[in-house]
Design a protein around this motif. Structure first.
Motif, PDB file in Angstrom:
ATOM      1  N   GLY A   8       0.778  -1.233   0.000  1.00  0.00           N
ATOM      2  CA  GLY A   8       0.000   0.000   0.000  1.00  0.00           C
ATOM      3  C   GLY A   8       0.808   1.280   0.000  1.00  0.00           C
ATOM      4  O   GLY A   8       0.240   2.371  -0.089  1.00  0.00           O
ATOM      5  N   GLY A   9       2.116   1.162   0.112  1.00  0.00           N
ATOM      6  CA  GLY A   9       2.935   2.364   0.074  1.00  0.00           C
ATOM      7  C   GLY A   9       2.991   2.953  -1.323  1.00  0.00           C
ATOM      8  O   GLY A   9       2.496   2.373  -2.283  1.00  0.00           O
ATOM      9  N   GLY A  10       3.589   4.131  -1.413  1.00  0.00           N
ATOM     10  CA  GLY A  10       3.731   4.775  -2.712  1.00  0.00           C
ATOM     11  C   GLY A  10       3.995   6.251  -2.575  1.00  0.00           C
ATOM     12  O   GLY A  10       4.300   6.750  -1.483  1.00  0.00           O
ATOM     13  N   LEU A  11       3.841   6.946  -3.685  1.00  0.00           N
ATOM     14  CA  LEU A  11       4.037   8.394  -3.740  1.00  0.00           C
ATOM     15  C   LEU A  11       2.684   9.084  -3.660  1.00  0.00           C
ATOM     16  O   LEU A  11       1.759   8.741  -4.411  1.00  0.00           O
ATOM     17  CB  LEU A  11       4.745   8.775  -5.038  1.00  0.00           C
ATOM     18  CG  LEU A  11       4.903  10.266  -5.321  1.00  0.00           C
ATOM     19  CD1 LEU A  11       5.790  10.937  -4.271  1.00  0.00           C
ATOM     20  CD2 LEU A  11       5.470  10.466  -6.728  1.00  0.00           C
ATOM     21  N   VAL A  12       2.568  10.053  -2.759  1.00  0.00           N
ATOM     22  CA  VAL A  12       1.315  10.772  -2.590  1.00  0.00           C
ATOM     23  C   VAL A  12       1.630  12.250  -2.347  1.00  0.00           C
ATOM     24  O   VAL A  12       2.672  12.588  -1.777  1.00  0.00           O
ATOM     25  CB  VAL A  12       0.493  10.176  -1.417  1.00  0.00           C
ATOM     26  CG1 VAL A  12       1.238  10.303  -0.105  1.00  0.00           C
ATOM     27  CG2 VAL A  12      -0.879  10.791  -1.325  1.00  0.00           C
ATOM     28  N   GLN A  13       0.727  13.111  -2.770  1.00  0.00           N
ATOM     29  CA  GLN A  13       0.910  14.545  -2.577  1.00  0.00           C
ATOM     30  C   GLN A  13       0.579  14.936  -1.142  1.00  0.00           C
ATOM     31  O   GLN A  13      -0.221  14.255  -0.481  1.00  0.00           O
ATOM     32  CB  GLN A  13       0.034  15.326  -3.548  1.00  0.00           C
ATOM     33  CG  GLN A  13       0.441  15.188  -5.001  1.00  0.00           C
ATOM     34  CD  GLN A  13      -0.348  16.120  -5.899  1.00  0.00           C
ATOM     35  OE1 GLN A  13      -1.404  16.627  -5.527  1.00  0.00           O
ATOM     36  NE2 GLN A  13       0.172  16.354  -7.090  1.00  0.00           N
ATOM     37  N   PRO A  14       1.161  16.013  -0.662  1.00  0.00           N
ATOM     38  CA  PRO A  14       0.792  16.502   0.675  1.00  0.00           C
ATOM     39  C   PRO A  14      -0.711  16.703   0.777  1.00  0.00           C
ATOM     40  O   PRO A  14      -1.343  17.219  -0.156  1.00  0.00           O
ATOM     41  CB  PRO A  14       1.549  17.828   0.774  1.00  0.00           C
ATOM     42  CG  PRO A  14       2.735  17.645  -0.113  1.00  0.00           C
ATOM     43  CD  PRO A  14       2.243  16.810  -1.266  1.00  0.00           C
ATOM     44  N   GLY A  15      -1.269  16.296   1.912  1.00  0.00           N
ATOM     45  CA  GLY A  15      -2.707  16.365   2.111  1.00  0.00           C
ATOM     46  C   GLY A  15      -3.445  15.119   1.664  1.00  0.00           C
ATOM     47  O   GLY A  15      -4.650  14.979   1.943  1.00  0.00           O
ATOM     48  N   GLY A  16      -2.747  14.225   0.989  1.00  0.00           N
ATOM     49  CA  GLY A  16      -3.380  13.023   0.482  1.00  0.00           C
ATOM     50  C   GLY A  16      -3.494  11.921   1.526  1.00  0.00           C
ATOM     51  O   GLY A  16      -3.145  12.108   2.700  1.00  0.00           O
ATOM     52  N   SER A  17      -3.970  10.765   1.073  1.00  0.00           N
ATOM     53  CA  SER A  17      -4.219   9.626   1.963  1.00  0.00           C
ATOM     54  C   SER A  17      -3.648   8.351   1.370  1.00  0.00           C
ATOM     55  O   SER A  17      -3.521   8.223   0.148  1.00  0.00           O
ATOM     56  CB  SER A  17      -5.724   9.441   2.176  1.00  0.00           C
ATOM     57  OG  SER A  17      -6.309  10.589   2.758  1.00  0.00           O
ATOM     58  N   LEU A  18      -3.313   7.436   2.256  1.00  0.00           N
ATOM     59  CA  LEU A  18      -2.896   6.101   1.871  1.00  0.00           C
ATOM     60  C   LEU A  18      -3.401   5.116   2.906  1.00  0.00           C
ATOM     61  O   LEU A  18      -3.598   5.468   4.072  1.00  0.00           O
ATOM     62  CB  LEU A  18      -1.363   5.983   1.803  1.00  0.00           C
ATOM     63  CG  LEU A  18      -0.618   6.523   0.591  1.00  0.00           C
ATOM     64  CD1 LEU A  18       0.879   6.381   0.802  1.00  0.00           C
ATOM     65  CD2 LEU A  18      -1.043   5.843  -0.689  1.00  0.00           C
ATOM     66  N   ARG A  19      -3.577   3.882   2.474  1.00  0.00           N
ATOM     67  CA  ARG A  19      -3.886   2.794   3.387  1.00  0.00           C
ATOM     68  C   ARG A  19      -2.822   1.729   3.256  1.00  0.00           C
ATOM     69  O   ARG A  19      -2.635   1.148   2.186  1.00  0.00           O
ATOM     70  CB  ARG A  19      -5.253   2.164   3.100  1.00  0.00           C
ATOM     71  CG  ARG A  19      -5.636   1.128   4.167  1.00  0.00           C
ATOM     72  CD  ARG A  19      -6.862   0.322   3.774  1.00  0.00           C
ATOM     73  NE  ARG A  19      -6.555  -0.703   2.784  1.00  0.00           N
ATOM     74  CZ  ARG A  19      -7.398  -1.687   2.471  1.00  0.00           C
ATOM     75  NH1 ARG A  19      -8.568  -1.775   3.063  1.00  0.00           N
ATOM     76  NH2 ARG A  19      -7.053  -2.581   1.553  1.00  0.00           N
ATOM     77  N   LEU A  20      -2.126   1.489   4.346  1.00  0.00           N
ATOM     78  CA  LEU A  20      -1.145   0.405   4.376  1.00  0.00           C
ATOM     79  C   LEU A  20      -1.804  -0.856   4.934  1.00  0.00           C
ATOM     80  O   LEU A  20      -2.646  -0.779   5.831  1.00  0.00           O
ATOM     81  CB  LEU A  20       0.047   0.769   5.249  1.00  0.00           C
ATOM     82  CG  LEU A  20       0.800   2.057   4.890  1.00  0.00           C
ATOM     83  CD1 LEU A  20       2.007   2.219   5.804  1.00  0.00           C
ATOM     84  CD2 LEU A  20       1.200   2.088   3.443  1.00  0.00           C
ATOM     85  N   SER A  21      -1.394  -1.991   4.398  1.00  0.00           N
ATOM     86  CA  SER A  21      -1.871  -3.278   4.890  1.00  0.00           C
ATOM     87  C   SER A  21      -0.671  -4.145   5.256  1.00  0.00           C
ATOM     88  O   SER A  21       0.395  -4.035   4.645  1.00  0.00           O
ATOM     89  CB  SER A  21      -2.688  -3.992   3.824  1.00  0.00           C
ATOM     90  OG  SER A  21      -3.822  -3.251   3.456  1.00  0.00           O
ATOM     91  N   CYS A  22      -0.873  -5.010   6.222  1.00  0.00           N
ATOM     92  CA  CYS A  22       0.159  -5.967   6.616  1.00  0.00           C
ATOM     93  C   CYS A  22      -0.522  -7.318   6.803  1.00  0.00           C
ATOM     94  O   CYS A  22      -1.315  -7.492   7.735  1.00  0.00           O
ATOM     95  CB  CYS A  22       0.846  -5.529   7.894  1.00  0.00           C
ATOM     96  SG  CYS A  22       2.002  -6.755   8.578  1.00  0.00           S
ATOM     97  N   ALA A  23      -0.218  -8.226   5.897  1.00  0.00           N
ATOM     98  CA  ALA A  23      -0.790  -9.562   5.950  1.00  0.00           C
ATOM     99  C   ALA A  23       0.159 -10.491   6.695  1.00  0.00           C
ATOM    100  O   ALA A  23       1.342 -10.590   6.340  1.00  0.00           O
ATOM    101  CB  ALA A  23      -1.034 -10.075   4.540  1.00  0.00           C
ATOM    102  N   ALA A  24      -0.363 -11.166   7.702  1.00  0.00           N
ATOM    103  CA  ALA A  24       0.453 -12.029   8.561  1.00  0.00           C
ATOM    104  C   ALA A  24       0.155 -13.498   8.296  1.00  0.00           C
ATOM    105  O   ALA A  24      -0.985 -13.866   7.983  1.00  0.00           O
ATOM    106  CB  ALA A  24       0.197 -11.703  10.026  1.00  0.00           C
ATOM    107  N   SER A  25       1.186 -14.305   8.465  1.00  0.00           N
ATOM    108  CA  SER A  25       1.013 -15.749   8.353  1.00  0.00           C
ATOM    109  C   SER A  25       2.116 -16.446   9.146  1.00  0.00           C
ATOM    110  O   SER A  25       3.153 -15.860   9.429  1.00  0.00           O
ATOM    111  CB  SER A  25       1.036 -16.192   6.892  1.00  0.00           C
ATOM    112  OG  SER A  25       2.284 -15.863   6.291  1.00  0.00           O
ATOM    113  N   GLY A  26       1.857 -17.682   9.519  1.00  0.00           N
ATOM    114  CA  GLY A  26       2.867 -18.488  10.194  1.00  0.00           C
ATOM    115  C   GLY A  26       2.870 -18.383  11.710  1.00  0.00           C
ATOM    116  O   GLY A  26       3.725 -18.978  12.365  1.00  0.00           O
TER     117      GLY A  26
END
Length: 116
Positions: A8-26
């Motif tokens: 979910g990371g990336g380049l975004v402009q100031p004021g913008g939004s992102l959603r990071l996800s972390c999938a777990a296993s094991g």
């Protein structure tokens, strides 16, 4: 094999939004406290947000309070970080962390860059 895979990371402009996800296993995800950390170039890794095993109350770094929200879905073995009103100083590699003392696991990180 334990895995924590951020996305979910990336380049975004100031004021913008992102959603990071972390999938777990094991491992038994629901038994671990989950956190997000970040590390900017030349700086130490810092705690951004943390949530206990059953969800509910979360803790946040002062710098992200009111802008970031951590949540977890134990049915999907996934923890999220919703990031709003992003600022250039939020630029960093964001890491997922799982802890159940004495065990601790880290993801490989995902880059977030806030820039115009």
């Amino acid at each position: 094999q334990v895995q924590l895979v951020e996305s979910g990371g990336g380049l975004v402009q100031p004021g913008g939004s992102l959603r990071l996800s972390c999938a777990a296993s094991g491992f038994t995800f629901s038994s671990y406290a989950m956190s997000w950390y970040r590390q900017a170039p030349g700086k130490e890794r810092e705690l951004v947000a943390a949530m206990a095993t059953a969800g509910g109350n979360a803790n946040y770094a002062n710098s992200v309070k009111g802008r970031f929200t951590i949540s977890r879905d134990n049915a999907k073995n996934t923890v999220y970080l919703f990031m709003n009103s992003l600022k250039p100083e939020d630029t960093a590699v964001y890491y997922c962390n799982a802890v159940r003392v004495p065990k601790e696991y880290w993801g490989q990180g995902t880059q977030v860059t806030v820039s115009s």
